[in-house]
Design a protein around this motif. Structure first.
Motif, short mmCIF file in Angstrom:
data_model
loop_
_atom_site.label_atom_id
_atom_site.label_comp_id
_atom_site.label_asym_id
_atom_site.label_seq_id
_atom_site.Cartn_x
_atom_site.Cartn_y
_atom_site.Cartn_z
N ILE A 1 0.85 -1.20 0.00
CA ILE A 1 0.00 0.00 0.00
C ILE A 1 0.89 1.25 0.00
O ILE A 1 0.68 2.19 -0.76
N GLU A 2 1.92 1.23 0.84
CA GLU A 2 2.85 2.38 0.87
C GLU A 2 3.61 2.49 -0.45
O GLU A 2 3.87 3.59 -0.93
N GLY A 3 3.95 1.34 -1.02
CA GLY A 3 4.66 1.33 -2.30
C GLY A 3 3.84 1.97 -3.40
O GLY A 3 4.36 2.78 -4.18
N VAL A 4 2.55 1.65 -3.46
CA VAL A 4 1.68 2.24 -4.49
C VAL A 4 1.59 3.76 -4.26
O VAL A 4 1.64 4.54 -5.21
N ASP A 5 1.49 4.16 -2.99
CA ASP A 5 1.43 5.60 -2.69
C ASP A 5 2.68 6.32 -3.20
O ASP A 5 2.62 7.49 -3.56
N ASP A 6 3.81 5.61 -3.18
CA ASP A 6 5.08 6.25 -3.55
C ASP A 6 5.37 6.24 -5.05
O ASP A 6 6.39 6.76 -5.48
N ILE A 7 4.50 5.62 -5.84
CA ILE A 7 4.74 5.61 -7.29
C ILE A 7 4.74 7.05 -7.80
O ILE A 7 3.87 7.85 -7.45
N ASP A 8 5.73 7.36 -8.61
CA ASP A 8 5.90 8.73 -9.11
C ASP A 8 4.80 9.06 -10.13
O ASP A 8 4.80 8.54 -11.25
N ALA A 9 3.87 9.93 -9.73
CA ALA A 9 2.75 10.29 -10.62
C ALA A 9 3.25 10.97 -11.89
O ALA A 9 2.60 10.89 -12.94
N ASN A 10 4.42 11.61 -11.80
CA ASN A 10 4.98 12.26 -12.99
C ASN A 10 5.31 11.25 -14.10
O ASN A 10 5.20 11.55 -15.28
N LEU A 11 5.73 10.04 -13.68
CA LEU A 11 6.05 9.01 -14.69
C LEU A 11 4.77 8.52 -15.37
O LEU A 11 4.75 8.25 -16.56
N ILE A 12 3.71 8.40 -14.57
CA ILE A 12 2.42 7.99 -15.14
C ILE A 12 1.95 9.05 -16.14
O ILE A 12 1.50 8.73 -17.25
N GLU A 13 2.10 10.33 -15.74
CA GLU A 13 1.67 11.42 -16.63
C GLU A 13 2.53 11.45 -17.90
O GLU A 13 2.02 11.69 -19.00
N MET A 14 3.83 11.18 -17.73
CA MET A 14 4.71 11.13 -18.90
C MET A 14 4.21 10.05 -19.87
O MET A 14 4.09 10.28 -21.07
N GLY A 15 3.91 8.85 -19.32
CA GLY A 15 3.42 7.77 -20.17
C GLY A 15 2.13 8.15 -20.88
O GLY A 15 1.97 7.90 -22.08
N ALA A 16 1.25 8.81 -20.14
CA ALA A 16 -0.04 9.21 -20.73
C ALA A 16 0.17 10.24 -21.84
O ALA A 16 -0.49 10.19 -22.87
N SER A 17 1.12 11.15 -21.63
CA SER A 17 1.33 12.19 -22.64
C SER A 17 1.88 11.59 -23.94
O SER A 17 1.74 12.19 -25.00
N PHE A 18 2.51 10.41 -23.85
CA PHE A 18 3.00 9.74 -25.07
C PHE A 18 2.02 8.64 -25.51
O PHE A 18 2.40 7.76 -26.27
N ASP A 19 0.79 8.71 -24.97
CA ASP A 19 -0.27 7.85 -25.44
C ASP A 19 0.01 6.36 -25.21
O ASP A 19 -0.37 5.51 -26.02
N THR A 20 0.70 6.02 -24.11
CA THR A 20 0.95 4.61 -23.82
C THR A 20 -0.28 3.99 -23.16
O THR A 20 -1.01 4.68 -22.44
N SER A 21 -0.49 2.71 -23.41
CA SER A 21 -1.69 2.04 -22.90
C SER A 21 -1.56 1.77 -21.40
O SER A 21 -0.46 1.79 -20.84
N ARG A 22 -2.70 1.49 -20.77
CA ARG A 22 -2.69 1.18 -19.32
C ARG A 22 -1.86 -0.07 -19.06
O ARG A 22 -1.17 -0.18 -18.05
N ARG A 23 -1.92 -1.02 -20.00
CA ARG A 23 -1.18 -2.27 -19.83
C ARG A 23 0.33 -2.00 -19.82
O ARG A 23 1.06 -2.54 -19.00
#
Lengths: 254, 273
Positions: free
Chosen positions: B153-175
């Motif tokens: 649970i703490e690990g998920v909280d610590d995931i860098d949201a910026n990396l998720i946003e970076m992936g989304a900005s390059f149109d990468t899939s959820r998978r």
């Protein structure tokens, strides 16, 4: 998804550029204190192949506009469209946002999910373009801040974007490295003829790089300055200093 | 540039001050010597069981093979309980970490699970399953899961949201985001949780073997205590600790080092200007 292959069949960057049209754009956030309006009724038109900078103070909403253009954030109201319709958009962030567990090449490969024609050679080509020929297989932790940002630029360029969004990409770097990268960015832009939509709070950087400077403040675009200075631009030249003074006066008007 | 080459003796002295293994060996040697001196100096050889008596007992346990028979039982129960615990806790921990609703609904269960006394769990599980393999393994499952959940649970909280946003900005899939961003982000925490859960499982199993088993290291330690054989209890405990250290340093740390080599590079490389 734009193709990464030239008409003659060769791989590599093309000279495609796209136009950006923003009309009546408004963004507001719901907060505990109520609705916070970041900006409203913003209109921007950016010509293909131009270098346009959005200049504003911290918190003025510059980065929010880039996020809206990239599609990672939805506007409260207004329209954003591109010419041609199916443009490819590359994004360079303030911090490079590299995957620390991946090498430079793997970081570039990460953004090519929808490009079955992508090869490692293409990734190397873009790393070469930003001067990282010796660092293909290094991890981000093994690179300096400037080198990491170069990887971020190579990653964005590698999708052969028609439009490149750059969110204060040099603000975390020392001035010498930042100046070096600005010169390289201009060279790449002139070479590849991409449309660049750049965000900064640094007036000198905006004047040095841009064709046009849009000033954002109080939730509005309140000035649209065309930078007519010849390139390369010397920060010490009389013309530069005169233009700088004019820009500062306009900036402080709000 | 000139310099003085250190002599072998100087290098050995430096290693004794800096090498982790040598420092650990010195601390063990110190404990044994102090123990020996107290036992012999105060005439308490039998009462506190002098080191040489324990070594003799250890030697006998190893040469007769008795230790290994019981160690196999303990290891089987530990690994079974630990594996089940990790398999259950991993998806649940990630799901709770990713959902605010699940986090609100279940976070107090995790807190209660962490606070449960080991003996209480062992007694309850023993009442359910009786004497046999299921009680130690079941206790390991119940006690390891909350630690694994908390870590994830703490690990998920610590995931860098910026990396998720970076992936989304390059149109990468959820998978792709899950495979290339979320899972690698979580791996260090997951691995830490695994190591900790394994340690909890060892403790749970040996405790359960003390209470409700007819074989295993915990059962044998209890037998030594029943016959007031301090030397025997120490010998079993020492051997068990050695096995734990071998698994920790010989296996888990090496696996961790291999899995996260990208982190290790940081200290090995001089960063370019």
């Amino acid at each position: 998804m734009a193709s990464h292959t030239h008409d003659d069949g060769s791989d590599g960057p093309t000279e495609a550029a796209g136009a950006i049209h923003i009309e009546d754009l408004t963004k507001q956030f719901d907060t505990d204190e109520g609705v916070e309006r970041v900006f409203e009724n913003v209109d921007i038109d950016i010509e293909p192949g131009s270098f346009v900078t959005l200049l504003g103070r911290s918190g003025s909403g510059k980065s929010t506009i880039l996020k809206l253009v990239s599609g990672v954030m939805k506007p409260t109201s207004g329209d954003i469209w591109f010419e041609p319709d199916n443009v490819e958009i590359g994004y360079v962030f303030q911090s490079p946002r590299l995957l620390p567990w991946n090498t430079c090449l793997d970081n570039i490969e990460f953004v090519h999910e929808h490009n079955p024609g992508y090869t490692e050679e293409m990734g190397k080509e873009y790393l070469d373009l930003v001067g990282l020929s010796e660092h293909y297989h290094k991890y981000p932790s093994q690179l300096s801040g400037g080198q990491r940002q170069r990887v971020g630029i190579a990653r964005a360029l590698s999708i052969d974007p028609d439009i490149l969004l750059m969110d204060e990409p040099f603000s975390n770097l020392d001035e010498i490295t930042a100046e070096e990268l600005r010169a390289e960015l201009l060279s790449i832009w002139q070479q590849l003829n991409k449309t660049i939509f750049f965000v900064t709070h640094d007036i000198d950087e905006a004047i040095e790089l841009s064709d046009r400077i849009l000033m954002l403040g109080e939730g509005q675009i309140y000035a649209d300055l065309e930078v007519t200075l010849e390139r390369p631009r010397s920060l010490d030249s009389e013309e530069f200093l005169a233009f700088r003074q004019r820009a500062i006066d306009t900036f402080h008007d709000v | 540039m000139s310099g003085v080459t250190p002599s072998p003796l100087d290098r050995f002295r430096a290693a004794m001050r800096t090498n982790e293994v040598l420092i650990f060996a010195q601390s063990i040697a110190t404990v044994i010597v102090v123990w020996y001196l107290i036992a012999h100096g105060l005439g308490l050889i039998e009462m506190i069981s002098s080191p040489e008596l324990i070594f003799a007992e250890v030697y006998e346990l190893l040469t007769t093979g008795v230790f290994f028979v019981h160690l196999v039982d303990t290891m089987r129960r530990t690994l079974f309980g630990f594996a089940i615990g990790v398999l259950i806790a991993t998806p649940i921990g990630i799901a709770i970490g990713l959902s605010d609703f699940l986090k609100t609904a279940f976070k107090d269960y995790v807190t209660v699970g962490l606070a449960l006394p080991d003996l209480l769990v062992v007694v309850f599980v023993a009442m359910l399953f009786g004497i046999g393999d299921l009680t130690p393994a079941g206790a390991a499952v119940v006690l390891a899961i909350p630690y694994m959940l908390q870590t994830l649970i703490e690990g998920v909280d610590d995931i860098d949201a910026n990396l998720i946003e970076m992936g989304a900005s390059f149109d990468t899939s959820r998978r792709r985001q899950l495979r290339r961003v979320v899972i690698p982000s979580l791996l260090p925490e997951w691995f830490g949780g695994v190591r900790y859960s394994l340690a909890i499982s060892w403790k749970a199993v040996t405790l359960a073997e003390v209470v409700a088993a007819e074989t295993g290291v915990g059962f044998m330690i209890r037998r030594q205590m029943d016959t007031l054989s301090l030397t025997g209890a120490f010998a079993w405990t020492v051997l068990f600790i050695v096995i734990l250290l071998v698994i920790e340093y010989g296996l888990l740390r090496q696996l961790e080092r291999m899995a996260f080599s990208w982190r290790e590079e940081v200290s090995d490389v001089v960063v370019a200007p």
